[in-house]
Write an enzyme that holds these catalytic residues in place. Structure first.
Site, short mmCIF file in Angstrom:
data_model
loop_
_atom_site.label_atom_id
_atom_site.label_comp_id
_atom_site.label_asym_id
_atom_site.label_seq_id
_atom_site.Cartn_x
_atom_site.Cartn_y
_atom_site.Cartn_z
N ARG A 15 21.46 18.86 45.62
CA ARG A 15 21.56 17.42 46.00
C ARG A 15 22.29 16.78 45.07
NH1 ARG A 15 15.07 16.60 46.60
NH2 ARG A 15 15.35 18.48 44.79
N LYS A 75 16.95 15.24 40.26
CA LYS A 75 15.89 16.04 39.54
C LYS A 75 15.88 15.46 38.13
CE LYS A 75 13.36 18.47 40.62
NZ LYS A 75 12.11 18.35 41.43
N TYR A 94 13.96 11.44 39.72
CA TYR A 94 12.49 11.76 39.93
C TYR A 94 12.23 12.65 38.36
CZ TYR A 94 12.29 11.85 44.68
OH TYR A 94 12.28 11.62 46.11
N HIS A 96 8.48 13.34 37.10
CA HIS A 96 7.28 14.03 37.09
C HIS A 96 6.88 14.86 35.77
CE1 HIS A 96 7.57 14.42 41.43
NE2 HIS A 96 8.82 14.83 41.31
N GLU A 118 9.37 8.69 41.75
CA GLU A 118 8.07 9.05 42.38
C GLU A 118 6.99 8.05 42.00
OE1 GLU A 118 7.81 11.29 38.18
OE2 GLU A 118 9.50 10.87 39.88
N ASP A 198 -9.30 16.54 53.72
CA ASP A 198 -8.98 15.07 52.98
C ASP A 198 -10.19 14.41 52.67
OD1 ASP A 198 -6.00 13.45 52.43
OD2 ASP A 198 -7.67 12.39 52.26
N SER A 220 -13.13 16.69 52.74
CA SER A 220 -13.17 17.79 51.68
C SER A 220 -13.99 17.79 50.70
CB SER A 220 -11.72 17.72 51.24
OG SER A 220 -11.66 18.69 50.31
N VAL A 267 3.18 22.62 47.59
CA VAL A 267 3.95 21.49 47.54
C VAL A 267 4.03 20.61 46.40
CG1 VAL A 267 5.16 19.76 48.96
CG2 VAL A 267 4.28 21.77 49.79
N ALA A 268 2.75 20.73 45.65
CA ALA A 268 2.56 19.95 44.47
C ALA A 268 2.86 20.41 43.28
CB ALA A 268 0.90 19.73 44.40
N ILE A 269 3.66 21.58 43.14
CA ILE A 269 3.90 22.28 41.84
C ILE A 269 4.90 21.34 41.06
CG2 ILE A 269 6.18 23.18 43.17
CD1 ILE A 269 3.63 25.12 40.89
N ASP A 270 5.61 20.26 41.82
CA ASP A 270 6.25 19.26 40.66
C ASP A 270 5.52 18.91 39.79
OD1 ASP A 270 9.05 19.57 40.95
OD2 ASP A 270 9.15 18.51 42.90
N ALA A 299 10.07 24.41 42.91
CA ALA A 299 9.63 23.09 42.60
C ALA A 299 10.67 22.20 42.91
CB ALA A 299 9.83 23.16 41.10
N ASN A 300 11.72 22.58 43.88
CA ASN A 300 12.62 21.58 44.38
C ASN A 300 12.94 21.93 45.64
OD1 ASN A 300 14.27 23.84 43.60
ND2 ASN A 300 15.91 22.62 43.23
#
Length: 373
Positions: A15, A75, A94, A96, A118, A198, A220, A267-270, A299-300
Protein backbone atom coordinates in the site's frame (compact mmCIF):
# COMPACT_ATOMS: atom_id res chain seq x y z
CA UNK A 1 2.98 22.60 3.47
CA UNK A 2 5.38 20.08 1.96
CA UNK A 3 3.74 16.66 2.31
CA UNK A 4 5.79 13.49 1.80
CA UNK A 5 4.79 9.93 0.91
CA UNK A 6 7.66 7.43 1.26
CA UNK A 7 7.49 3.88 -0.03
CA UNK A 8 6.30 1.42 2.61
CA UNK A 9 9.07 -0.89 3.79
CA UNK A 10 7.24 -3.25 6.16
CA UNK A 11 7.61 -6.79 4.86
CA UNK A 12 5.22 -7.58 1.98
CA UNK A 13 3.47 -4.19 2.34
CA UNK A 14 2.38 -2.78 -1.02
CA UNK A 15 0.00 0.00 0.00
CA UNK A 16 0.98 3.66 -0.15
CA UNK A 17 -0.06 6.68 1.92
CA UNK A 18 -1.21 8.88 -0.97
CA UNK A 19 -2.85 8.02 -4.28
CA UNK A 20 -2.30 10.24 -7.35
CA UNK A 21 -5.82 11.65 -6.90
CA UNK A 22 -5.01 12.62 -3.30
CA UNK A 23 -1.83 14.29 -4.50
CA UNK A 24 -3.85 16.27 -7.02
CA UNK A 25 -6.18 17.49 -4.26
CA UNK A 26 -3.26 18.57 -2.07
CA UNK A 27 -1.64 20.43 -4.96
CA UNK A 28 -4.95 22.14 -5.77
CA UNK A 29 -4.94 23.41 -2.17
CA UNK A 30 -1.54 25.00 -2.76
CA UNK A 31 0.66 22.38 -1.15
CA UNK A 32 3.79 20.63 -2.41
CA UNK A 33 3.94 16.84 -2.46
CA UNK A 34 7.07 14.72 -2.53
CA UNK A 35 6.62 11.03 -3.40
CA UNK A 36 9.40 8.46 -3.27
CA UNK A 37 10.07 6.76 -6.58
CA UNK A 38 8.11 3.53 -7.05
CA UNK A 39 6.06 4.21 -3.91
CA UNK A 40 2.86 3.49 -5.82
CA UNK A 41 4.05 0.44 -7.74
CA UNK A 42 2.00 -1.89 -5.55
CA UNK A 43 -1.25 -0.14 -6.46
CA UNK A 44 -0.43 0.22 -10.16
CA UNK A 45 0.45 3.93 -9.90
CA UNK A 46 3.64 4.93 -11.70
CA UNK A 47 5.97 7.84 -11.02
CA UNK A 48 4.50 9.43 -14.15
CA UNK A 49 1.01 9.19 -12.61
CA UNK A 50 2.20 11.04 -9.53
CA UNK A 51 4.13 13.61 -11.54
CA UNK A 52 1.06 14.26 -13.69
CA UNK A 53 -0.91 14.89 -10.49
CA UNK A 54 1.64 17.51 -9.49
CA UNK A 55 4.03 15.63 -7.21
CA UNK A 56 7.79 15.82 -7.25
CA UNK A 57 9.47 12.42 -7.34
CA UNK A 58 12.19 11.76 -4.79
CA UNK A 59 14.98 9.37 -5.70
CA UNK A 60 15.30 8.04 -2.14
CA UNK A 61 13.28 7.65 1.02
CA UNK A 62 15.86 9.77 2.86
CA UNK A 63 14.97 12.71 0.63
CA UNK A 64 11.31 12.44 1.64
CA UNK A 65 12.03 12.09 5.36
CA UNK A 66 14.54 14.94 5.25
CA UNK A 67 12.36 17.50 3.42
CA UNK A 68 8.70 16.81 4.22
CA UNK A 69 6.90 18.76 6.93
CA UNK A 70 4.24 16.04 7.16
CA UNK A 71 4.77 12.36 6.38
CA UNK A 72 1.69 10.42 5.27
CA UNK A 73 2.05 6.64 5.44
CA UNK A 74 0.02 3.49 5.91
CA UNK A 75 1.88 1.27 8.35
CA UNK A 76 3.73 2.19 11.51
CA UNK A 77 7.24 3.56 10.85
CA UNK A 78 9.91 0.90 11.04
CA UNK A 79 13.04 1.48 13.16
CA UNK A 80 15.07 2.86 10.25
CA UNK A 81 12.24 5.28 9.46
CA UNK A 82 11.80 6.39 13.06
CA UNK A 83 15.47 7.31 13.14
CA UNK A 84 14.85 9.79 10.30
CA UNK A 85 11.84 11.48 11.91
CA UNK A 86 12.62 14.93 13.34
CA UNK A 87 10.91 16.87 16.10
CA UNK A 88 9.44 19.47 13.73
CA UNK A 89 7.63 16.90 11.58
CA UNK A 90 4.09 15.53 11.64
CA UNK A 91 3.53 11.81 11.11
CA UNK A 92 0.06 10.70 9.96
CA UNK A 93 -0.35 6.92 9.73
CA UNK A 94 -1.46 3.78 11.58
CA UNK A 95 0.60 3.41 14.76
CA UNK A 96 -0.94 0.75 17.08
CA UNK A 97 1.37 1.80 19.92
CA UNK A 98 -0.09 -0.05 22.94
CA UNK A 99 1.51 -3.42 22.11
CA UNK A 100 4.70 -1.84 20.69
CA UNK A 101 6.98 -0.35 23.38
CA UNK A 102 9.98 0.01 21.06
CA UNK A 103 8.10 2.13 18.55
CA UNK A 104 6.52 4.20 21.30
CA UNK A 105 9.89 4.93 22.92
CA UNK A 106 11.42 6.00 19.60
CA UNK A 107 8.52 8.33 18.81
CA UNK A 108 8.58 9.82 22.30
CA UNK A 109 12.35 10.32 22.15
CA UNK A 110 12.14 11.75 18.62
CA UNK A 111 9.74 14.52 19.58
CA UNK A 112 7.58 14.49 16.44
CA UNK A 113 3.82 15.05 16.36
CA UNK A 114 2.37 11.59 15.69
CA UNK A 115 -1.27 11.17 14.70
CA UNK A 116 -2.69 7.65 14.49
CA UNK A 117 -5.40 6.79 11.99
CA UNK A 118 -6.84 4.19 14.33
CA UNK A 119 -7.78 6.63 17.13
CA UNK A 120 -9.32 9.44 15.06
CA UNK A 121 -13.03 9.47 15.92
CA UNK A 122 -16.29 10.72 14.44
CA UNK A 123 -19.46 12.26 15.87
CA UNK A 124 -21.01 8.85 16.52
CA UNK A 125 -17.97 7.53 18.37
CA UNK A 126 -16.80 5.48 15.40
CA UNK A 127 -13.28 5.16 14.03
CA UNK A 128 -13.59 6.43 10.45
CA UNK A 129 -9.96 5.91 9.44
CA UNK A 130 -9.83 2.40 10.84
CA UNK A 131 -13.16 1.37 9.32
CA UNK A 132 -12.02 0.96 5.66
CA UNK A 133 -9.22 -1.43 6.60
CA UNK A 134 -11.48 -3.19 9.10
CA UNK A 135 -13.94 -3.79 6.27
CA UNK A 136 -11.18 -5.23 4.09
CA UNK A 137 -9.69 -7.32 6.91
CA UNK A 138 -13.09 -8.66 7.95
CA UNK A 139 -13.81 -9.88 4.44
CA UNK A 140 -10.30 -11.26 4.01
CA UNK A 141 -10.45 -13.12 7.32
CA UNK A 142 -13.03 -15.51 5.89
CA UNK A 143 -11.08 -15.98 2.66
CA UNK A 144 -7.94 -16.72 4.66
CA UNK A 145 -9.78 -18.99 7.09
CA UNK A 146 -11.42 -20.97 4.29
CA UNK A 147 -8.02 -21.47 2.67
CA UNK A 148 -6.45 -22.57 5.96
CA UNK A 149 -9.22 -25.14 6.48
CA UNK A 150 -8.04 -26.99 3.39
CA UNK A 151 -6.04 -30.12 4.23
CA UNK A 152 -2.87 -29.14 2.28
CA UNK A 153 -2.67 -26.02 4.47
CA UNK A 154 -2.95 -27.93 7.74
CA UNK A 155 -6.70 -27.61 8.17
CA UNK A 156 -9.34 -30.21 8.83
CA UNK A 157 -10.19 -30.55 5.15
CA UNK A 158 -13.51 -28.74 5.30
CA UNK A 159 -15.33 -26.70 2.67
CA UNK A 160 -16.70 -23.67 4.50
CA UNK A 161 -20.17 -23.89 3.02
CA UNK A 162 -20.31 -27.66 2.73
CA UNK A 163 -22.39 -29.24 -0.08
CA UNK A 164 -25.92 -30.72 -0.09
CA UNK A 165 -25.99 -33.58 2.38
CA UNK A 166 -22.81 -32.50 4.23
CA UNK A 167 -22.60 -30.13 7.20
CA UNK A 168 -21.26 -26.62 6.67
CA UNK A 169 -18.26 -25.52 8.72
CA UNK A 170 -18.94 -23.78 12.04
CA UNK A 171 -17.63 -20.20 12.10
CA UNK A 172 -17.46 -18.21 15.33
CA UNK A 173 -16.84 -14.46 15.13
CA UNK A 174 -15.71 -12.80 18.37
CA UNK A 175 -16.80 -9.18 18.19
CA UNK A 176 -19.62 -7.67 16.18
CA UNK A 177 -17.99 -4.40 15.12
CA UNK A 178 -16.87 -3.44 11.62
CA UNK A 179 -14.46 -6.38 11.22
CA UNK A 180 -16.97 -8.81 12.66
CA UNK A 181 -19.89 -7.64 10.55
CA UNK A 182 -17.91 -7.92 7.31
CA UNK A 183 -16.59 -11.34 8.32
CA UNK A 184 -20.15 -12.45 9.01
CA UNK A 185 -21.32 -11.16 5.64
CA UNK A 186 -18.69 -13.21 3.82
CA UNK A 187 -19.18 -16.36 5.93
CA UNK A 188 -22.96 -16.27 5.58
CA UNK A 189 -22.60 -15.67 1.86
CA UNK A 190 -20.46 -18.80 1.54
CA UNK A 191 -23.04 -20.89 3.38
CA UNK A 192 -21.22 -21.43 6.67
CA UNK A 193 -22.99 -21.91 10.01
CA UNK A 194 -22.12 -18.60 11.71
CA UNK A 195 -22.29 -17.45 15.33
CA UNK A 196 -21.24 -14.04 16.64
CA UNK A 197 -20.30 -13.21 20.22
CA UNK A 198 -20.50 -9.69 21.63
CA UNK A 199 -21.19 -7.99 24.97
CA UNK A 200 -23.25 -5.17 23.47
CA UNK A 201 -26.92 -6.12 23.19
CA UNK A 202 -27.51 -3.30 20.71
CA UNK A 203 -24.81 -4.73 18.42
CA UNK A 204 -26.32 -8.21 18.63
CA UNK A 205 -29.77 -6.80 17.92
CA UNK A 206 -28.53 -4.90 14.87
CA UNK A 207 -26.77 -7.97 13.46
CA UNK A 208 -29.78 -10.18 14.14
CA UNK A 209 -32.00 -7.76 12.26
CA UNK A 210 -29.60 -7.65 9.33
CA UNK A 211 -28.84 -11.34 8.93
CA UNK A 212 -31.93 -12.91 10.43
CA UNK A 213 -31.89 -16.68 10.90
CA UNK A 214 -28.64 -17.00 8.94
CA UNK A 215 -26.75 -15.78 12.02
CA UNK A 216 -26.78 -17.01 15.62
CA UNK A 217 -26.18 -14.14 18.06
CA UNK A 218 -24.85 -14.94 21.54
CA UNK A 219 -24.05 -12.69 24.48
CA UNK A 220 -20.37 -13.15 25.30
CA UNK A 221 -19.50 -14.62 28.68
CA UNK A 222 -16.57 -16.77 29.69
CA UNK A 223 -18.80 -19.85 29.46
CA UNK A 224 -20.42 -19.08 26.10
CA UNK A 225 -17.08 -18.08 24.59
CA UNK A 226 -15.38 -21.29 25.66
CA UNK A 227 -18.26 -23.50 24.57
CA UNK A 228 -18.46 -21.99 21.09
CA UNK A 229 -14.71 -21.78 20.48
CA UNK A 230 -14.19 -25.45 21.39
CA UNK A 231 -16.90 -26.47 18.92
CA UNK A 232 -15.75 -24.18 16.09
CA UNK A 233 -13.98 -25.04 12.87
CA UNK A 234 -12.99 -21.42 12.24
CA UNK A 235 -12.71 -18.63 14.83
CA UNK A 236 -12.32 -14.99 13.79
CA UNK A 237 -10.85 -12.68 16.43
CA UNK A 238 -12.43 -9.29 15.73
CA UNK A 239 -12.14 -7.55 19.09
CA UNK A 240 -11.07 -3.90 19.32
CA UNK A 241 -10.59 -1.48 22.21
CA UNK A 242 -9.68 1.96 20.80
CA UNK A 243 -6.03 2.70 21.36
CA UNK A 244 -5.57 -0.17 23.79
CA UNK A 245 -4.08 -3.66 23.61
CA UNK A 246 -6.63 -6.25 22.52
CA UNK A 247 -7.92 -8.44 25.38
CA UNK A 248 -6.66 -12.03 25.30
CA UNK A 249 -10.02 -13.78 25.23
CA UNK A 250 -9.07 -17.24 23.94
CA UNK A 251 -6.59 -18.90 26.28
CA UNK A 252 -3.87 -21.39 25.45
CA UNK A 253 -5.85 -24.04 27.33
CA UNK A 254 -8.85 -23.42 25.10
CA UNK A 255 -6.70 -23.71 21.97
CA UNK A 256 -5.31 -26.99 23.26
CA UNK A 257 -8.86 -28.33 23.63
CA UNK A 258 -9.98 -27.36 20.12
CA UNK A 259 -10.36 -29.95 17.36
CA UNK A 260 -7.17 -30.63 15.38
CA UNK A 261 -7.29 -28.83 12.04
CA UNK A 262 -9.39 -25.97 13.39
CA UNK A 263 -8.33 -22.46 12.37
CA UNK A 264 -7.87 -19.19 14.27
CA UNK A 265 -7.68 -15.91 12.33
CA UNK A 266 -6.58 -13.05 14.59
CA UNK A 267 -7.56 -9.75 12.99
CA UNK A 268 -6.68 -7.98 16.26
CA UNK A 269 -3.01 -8.91 15.95
CA UNK A 270 -2.04 -5.27 15.21
CA UNK A 271 -3.21 -4.48 18.74
CA UNK A 272 -1.44 -7.47 20.28
CA UNK A 273 -3.94 -10.19 19.35
CA UNK A 274 -6.98 -11.62 21.13
CA UNK A 275 -5.76 -15.24 21.28
CA UNK A 276 -3.16 -16.11 23.92
CA UNK A 277 -1.24 -18.20 21.37
CA UNK A 278 -1.11 -15.43 18.73
CA UNK A 279 2.09 -13.92 17.37
CA UNK A 280 2.44 -11.68 14.30
CA UNK A 281 3.05 -13.36 10.94
CA UNK A 282 3.60 -12.06 7.40
CA UNK A 283 1.99 -12.61 4.04
CA UNK A 284 5.06 -14.62 3.05
CA UNK A 285 4.70 -16.97 6.04
CA UNK A 286 1.11 -16.37 7.19
CA UNK A 287 0.44 -19.39 9.40
CA UNK A 288 1.82 -21.59 12.14
CA UNK A 289 0.35 -24.46 14.16
CA UNK A 290 -0.10 -24.70 17.93
CA UNK A 291 -1.57 -27.90 19.42
CA UNK A 292 -2.91 -28.90 16.01
CA UNK A 293 -4.72 -25.57 15.48
CA UNK A 294 -3.75 -23.42 12.49
CA UNK A 295 -3.11 -19.76 13.38
CA UNK A 296 -3.34 -17.00 10.76
CA UNK A 297 -2.02 -13.79 12.34
CA UNK A 298 -0.86 -11.54 9.51
CA UNK A 299 -0.37 -8.06 10.92
CA UNK A 300 -1.18 -6.19 7.71
CA UNK A 301 -3.90 -8.28 6.10
CA UNK A 302 -5.22 -5.51 3.80
CA UNK A 303 -1.72 -5.22 2.33
CA UNK A 304 -2.49 -8.32 0.26
CA UNK A 305 -5.05 -6.29 -1.72
CA UNK A 306 -3.14 -3.01 -1.88
CA UNK A 307 -5.08 -1.36 -4.68
CA UNK A 308 -8.48 -1.80 -3.04
CA UNK A 309 -7.07 -0.98 0.39
CA UNK A 310 -5.13 2.14 -0.59
CA UNK A 311 -8.02 3.76 -2.43
CA UNK A 312 -10.47 2.88 0.34
CA UNK A 313 -8.10 4.30 2.95
CA UNK A 314 -7.47 7.52 1.00
CA UNK A 315 -11.20 8.09 0.63
CA UNK A 316 -11.33 8.30 4.43
CA UNK A 317 -8.01 10.02 5.23
CA UNK A 318 -7.96 12.73 2.55
CA UNK A 319 -10.25 15.25 4.34
CA UNK A 320 -8.06 15.00 7.45
CA UNK A 321 -4.83 15.19 5.44
CA UNK A 322 -6.09 18.36 3.76
CA UNK A 323 -7.10 19.88 7.10
CA UNK A 324 -3.68 19.17 8.60
CA UNK A 325 -1.93 20.68 5.58
CA UNK A 326 -4.27 23.68 5.18
CA UNK A 327 -4.34 24.77 8.83
CA UNK A 328 -1.18 23.22 10.21
CA UNK A 329 -1.37 20.24 12.52
CA UNK A 330 -1.80 22.18 15.77
CA UNK A 331 -4.68 24.37 14.60
CA UNK A 332 -6.37 21.56 12.66
CA UNK A 333 -6.54 19.42 15.80
CA UNK A 334 -7.60 22.27 18.08
CA UNK A 335 -10.42 22.99 15.62
CA UNK A 336 -11.54 19.35 15.41
CA UNK A 337 -11.79 17.28 18.58
CA UNK A 338 -12.25 14.13 16.48
CA UNK A 339 -8.95 14.66 14.66
CA UNK A 340 -7.33 15.52 17.98
CA UNK A 341 -8.39 12.06 19.16
CA UNK A 342 -5.78 10.72 16.76
CA UNK A 343 -2.92 12.46 18.54
CA UNK A 344 -0.87 9.75 20.27
CA UNK A 345 2.52 11.39 20.79
CA UNK A 346 3.30 15.13 20.78
CA UNK A 347 6.78 16.55 21.36
CA UNK A 348 7.82 13.71 23.63
CA UNK A 349 4.51 13.40 25.49
CA UNK A 350 2.09 10.48 25.26
CA UNK A 351 -1.38 11.83 24.57
CA UNK A 352 -3.32 8.57 24.21
CA UNK A 353 -4.56 7.36 27.58
CA UNK A 354 -4.55 3.61 26.83
CA UNK A 355 -1.00 3.76 25.46
CA UNK A 356 0.23 5.68 28.49
CA UNK A 357 -1.38 3.23 30.92
CA UNK A 358 -0.25 0.11 29.06
CA UNK A 359 3.38 1.21 28.63
CA UNK A 360 3.91 3.22 31.81
CA UNK A 361 4.10 6.78 30.49
CA UNK A 362 2.62 9.88 32.05
CA UNK A 363 -0.60 10.75 30.21
CA UNK A 364 -0.99 14.30 28.93
CA UNK A 365 -4.31 15.59 27.58
CA UNK A 366 -4.00 16.18 23.80
CA UNK A 367 -5.27 19.78 24.01
CA UNK A 368 -2.81 20.54 26.80
CA UNK A 369 0.08 19.07 24.82
CA UNK A 370 -0.87 21.02 21.68
CA UNK A 371 -1.19 24.33 23.49
CA UNK A 372 2.26 23.81 24.98
CA UNK A 373 3.83 23.36 21.55
Amino acid sequence: MLVGAPKEIKKAERRVGLTPSSVRELVAHGHEVLVETAAGAGIGASDEDYASAGARIAATAAEVWDQAEMIVKVKEPQAIERAQLSDDQVLFTYLHLAPDPDQTKDLVDGGATCIAYETVTDRKGGLPLLAPMSQVAGRMSIQAGAHCLEAPNGGAGLLLGGVPGVHSAKVVVIGGGVVGEHAIEMAVGLGAFVTVLDRDIAVLDRLARRFGTLLETVYSTASSLEELVLDADLVIGAVLVKGDRAPRLVTAEMVKAMRPGSVLVDVAIDQGGCFETSRPTTHEEPTYVVDGVVHYCVANMPGAVPRTSTYALNNATLPFTLALADKGAKQAMLDDVHLMGGLNVCRGRVTEEHVARELGYEYVEPAEALKAC
